[in-house]
Write a protein that holds these residues in place. Structure first.
Motif, PDB file in Angstrom:
ATOM      1  N   GLY A   1     -20.004   3.943  -0.005  1.00 30.78           N
ATOM      2  CA  GLY A   1     -19.419   5.129  -0.611  1.00 30.78           C
ATOM      3  C   GLY A   1     -17.927   5.195  -0.363  1.00 30.78           C
ATOM      4  N   ASP A   2     -17.352   4.024  -0.092  1.00 35.09           N
ATOM      5  CA  ASP A   2     -15.956   3.960   0.323  1.00 35.09           C
ATOM      6  C   ASP A   2     -15.024   4.278  -0.838  1.00 35.09           C
ATOM      7  OD1 ASP A   2     -13.789   3.604   1.893  1.00 35.09           O
ATOM      8  OD2 ASP A   2     -13.947   1.438   2.069  1.00 35.09           O
ATOM      9  N   ALA A   3     -13.885   4.807  -0.508  1.00 33.99           N
ATOM     10  CA  ALA A   3     -12.863   5.070  -1.512  1.00 33.99           C
ATOM     11  C   ALA A   3     -12.284   3.751  -2.000  1.00 33.99           C
ATOM     12  CB  ALA A   3     -11.767   5.946  -0.916  1.00 33.99           C
ATOM     13  N   TYR A   4     -11.506   3.841  -2.998  1.00 30.81           N
ATOM     14  CA  TYR A   4     -10.900   2.660  -3.631  1.00 30.81           C
ATOM     15  C   TYR A   4      -9.794   2.141  -2.706  1.00 30.81           C
ATOM     16  CZ  TYR A   4      -8.587   0.140  -7.509  1.00 30.81           C
ATOM     17  OH  TYR A   4      -8.006  -0.790  -8.322  1.00 30.81           O
ATOM     18  N   TYR A   5     -10.189   1.369  -1.677  1.00 34.52           N
ATOM     19  CA  TYR A   5      -9.242   0.973  -0.631  1.00 34.52           C
ATOM     20  C   TYR A   5      -8.196  -0.033  -1.112  1.00 34.52           C
ATOM     21  CZ  TYR A   5     -12.400  -3.021  -0.261  1.00 34.52           C
ATOM     22  OH  TYR A   5     -13.163  -4.129  -0.547  1.00 34.52           O
ATOM     23  N   CYS A   6      -8.422  -0.677  -2.263  1.00 40.49           N
ATOM     24  CA  CYS A   6      -7.449  -1.625  -2.799  1.00 40.49           C
ATOM     25  C   CYS A   6      -6.538  -0.991  -3.857  1.00 40.49           C
ATOM     26  CB  CYS A   6      -8.153  -2.840  -3.412  1.00 40.49           C
ATOM     27  SG  CYS A   6      -8.861  -3.974  -2.218  1.00 40.49           S
ATOM     28  N   LYS A   7      -6.602   0.328  -3.989  1.00 34.75           N
ATOM     29  CA  LYS A   7      -5.852   0.982  -5.061  1.00 34.75           C
ATOM     30  C   LYS A   7      -4.366   0.658  -4.996  1.00 34.75           C
ATOM     31  CE  LYS A   7      -4.570   5.485  -6.948  1.00 34.75           C
ATOM     32  NZ  LYS A   7      -4.723   6.951  -6.846  1.00 34.75           N
ATOM     33  N   ASP A   8      -3.780   0.793  -3.805  1.00 28.58           N
ATOM     34  CA  ASP A   8      -2.335   0.588  -3.674  1.00 28.58           C
ATOM     35  C   ASP A   8      -1.923  -0.839  -4.017  1.00 28.58           C
ATOM     36  OD1 ASP A   8      -2.022   3.209  -2.959  1.00 28.58           O
ATOM     37  OD2 ASP A   8      -1.922   2.827  -0.805  1.00 28.58           O
ATOM     38  N   THR A   9      -2.686  -1.813  -3.525  1.00 28.74           N
ATOM     39  CA  THR A   9      -2.320  -3.202  -3.799  1.00 28.74           C
ATOM     40  C   THR A   9      -2.590  -3.587  -5.251  1.00 28.74           C
ATOM     41  OG1 THR A   9      -4.435  -3.777  -2.740  1.00 28.74           O
ATOM     42  CG2 THR A   9      -2.418  -4.162  -1.475  1.00 28.74           C
ATOM     43  N   HIS A  10      -3.610  -2.978  -5.851  1.00 29.87           N
ATOM     44  CA  HIS A  10      -3.852  -3.209  -7.284  1.00 29.87           C
ATOM     45  C   HIS A  10      -2.700  -2.638  -8.110  1.00 29.87           C
ATOM     46  CE1 HIS A  10      -8.481  -4.044  -7.430  1.00 29.87           C
ATOM     47  NE2 HIS A  10      -7.793  -4.952  -6.773  1.00 29.87           N
ATOM     48  N   GLU A  11      -2.213  -1.475  -7.686  1.00 31.65           N
ATOM     49  CA  GLU A  11      -1.087  -0.868  -8.396  1.00 31.65           C
ATOM     50  C   GLU A  11       0.176  -1.717  -8.221  1.00 31.65           C
ATOM     51  OE1 GLU A  11       0.818   3.552  -9.102  1.00 31.65           O
ATOM     52  OE2 GLU A  11      -0.314   3.159  -7.263  1.00 31.65           O
ATOM     53  N   GLN A  12       0.359  -2.270  -7.020  1.00 28.12           N
ATOM     54  CA  GLN A  12       1.497  -3.161  -6.778  1.00 28.12           C
ATOM     55  C   GLN A  12       1.415  -4.393  -7.674  1.00 28.12           C
ATOM     56  OE1 GLN A  12       1.514  -4.000  -2.558  1.00 28.12           O
ATOM     57  NE2 GLN A  12       1.512  -1.819  -2.050  1.00 28.12           N
ATOM     58  N   LEU A  13       0.208  -4.912  -7.844  1.00 28.92           N
ATOM     59  CA  LEU A  13       0.014  -6.077  -8.705  1.00 28.92           C
ATOM     60  C   LEU A  13       0.348  -5.724 -10.150  1.00 28.92           C
ATOM     61  CD1 LEU A  13      -0.949  -8.925  -9.348  1.00 28.92           C
ATOM     62  CD2 LEU A  13      -3.308  -8.078  -9.303  1.00 28.92           C
ATOM     63  N   LEU A  14      -0.150  -4.601 -10.611  1.00 31.89           N
ATOM     64  CA  LEU A  14       0.145  -4.154 -11.971  1.00 31.89           C
ATOM     65  C   LEU A  14       1.651  -4.038 -12.190  1.00 31.89           C
ATOM     66  CD1 LEU A  14      -0.404  -2.871 -14.743  1.00 31.89           C
ATOM     67  CD2 LEU A  14      -0.853  -0.705 -13.565  1.00 31.89           C
TER      68      LEU A  14
END
Length: 235
Positions: free
Chosen positions: A185-198
């Motif tokens: 049920g974890d939050a989107y822990y890769c959100k920041d790095t995915h946004e950095q990639l984008l």
């Protein structure tokens, strides 16, 4: 070692090659129902037994799937797909992440250089839908959009072989993402790095794009290790 005299290829093998070509060229698209036996027998000028042996071989290879009382459908776009998927399913999560690292790092590097505006729109859409899905607790939808996000980046690389290789591991990848997210049920822990990639791809910064991939793969490894470190514990 004793060598055997070569022999001519059997008629069944020749039929297998022809049908496989129809699948790989997309004339028989993924998910489509193949023509009925009488039609294929007439076109190929072969007996029912020969045709059924060829279909059986392609079914065993994972390219076709027969639905009882319905017909036979294309289940993979090439023989490589089922083989890779079976191999990924037998591989532990950390090793799968390491393979993803290799493929996605190169994809990010190429995408940062080759992406188009339509590529950017697709990547951004997938990123936004990821966020919405995880906020709503829709874990399967999140997994779908997570895979779509990475596939969009791979597509932006414009490397056909890389796209084919990545396409064949996505089913197994989606299954892993769904299980881990639903389990924790974890939050989107890769959100920041995915946004950095984008952002790196948008700005055509190849160094930052590769760095972002490295960081989210490492985040995924550490997150998984904290969960116990075994896919058996996730199942």
């Amino acid at each position: 070692m004793n060598l055997r005299k070569t022999t001519k290829r059997s008629l069944t093998e020749q039929i297998v090659d022809q049908l496989e070509q129809l699948i790989e060229t997309g004339e028989w698209p993924l998910g489509s129902k193949i023509p009925p036996e009488p039609e294929l027998m007439g076109q190929l000028e072969v007996s029912r037994n020969t045709l059924r042996e060829a279909i059986k071989a392609l079914t065993h290879a994972g390219l076709l799937k027969t639905r009882q009382g319905d017909g036979t459908y294309v289940s993979a776009s090439s023989s490589l797909g089922p083989v890779l998927q079976k191999r990924v399913n037998k591989t532990d999560y950390i090793q799968s992440l390491e393979v993803r690292h290799a493929l996605e790092r190169e994809a990010a590097y190429l995408a940062a250089n080759n992406r188009t505006e339509s590529d950017i729109e697709q990547i951004r859409l997938c990123f936004q839908c990821q966020n919405e899905a995880i906020q709503n607790g829709q874990y399967e939808d999140f997994a779908d959009w997570d895979v779509a996000f990475h596939k969009a980046i791979v597509a932006a690389s414009k490397n056909g072989l890389l796209m084919d290789l990545y396409e064949h591991i996505t089913d197994a990848l989606k299954e892993m993402v769904t299980k881990i997210t639903a389990k924790t049920g974890d939050a989107y822990y890769c959100k920041d790095t995915h946004e950095q990639l984008l952002n790196a791809i948008v700005e055509q910064d190849q160094v930052r794009a590769v760095d972002a991939v490295h960081h989210y793969i490492e985040e995924s490894k550490q997150h998984f290790i904290q969960l116990g470190g075994s896919m058996n514990e996730i199942n």
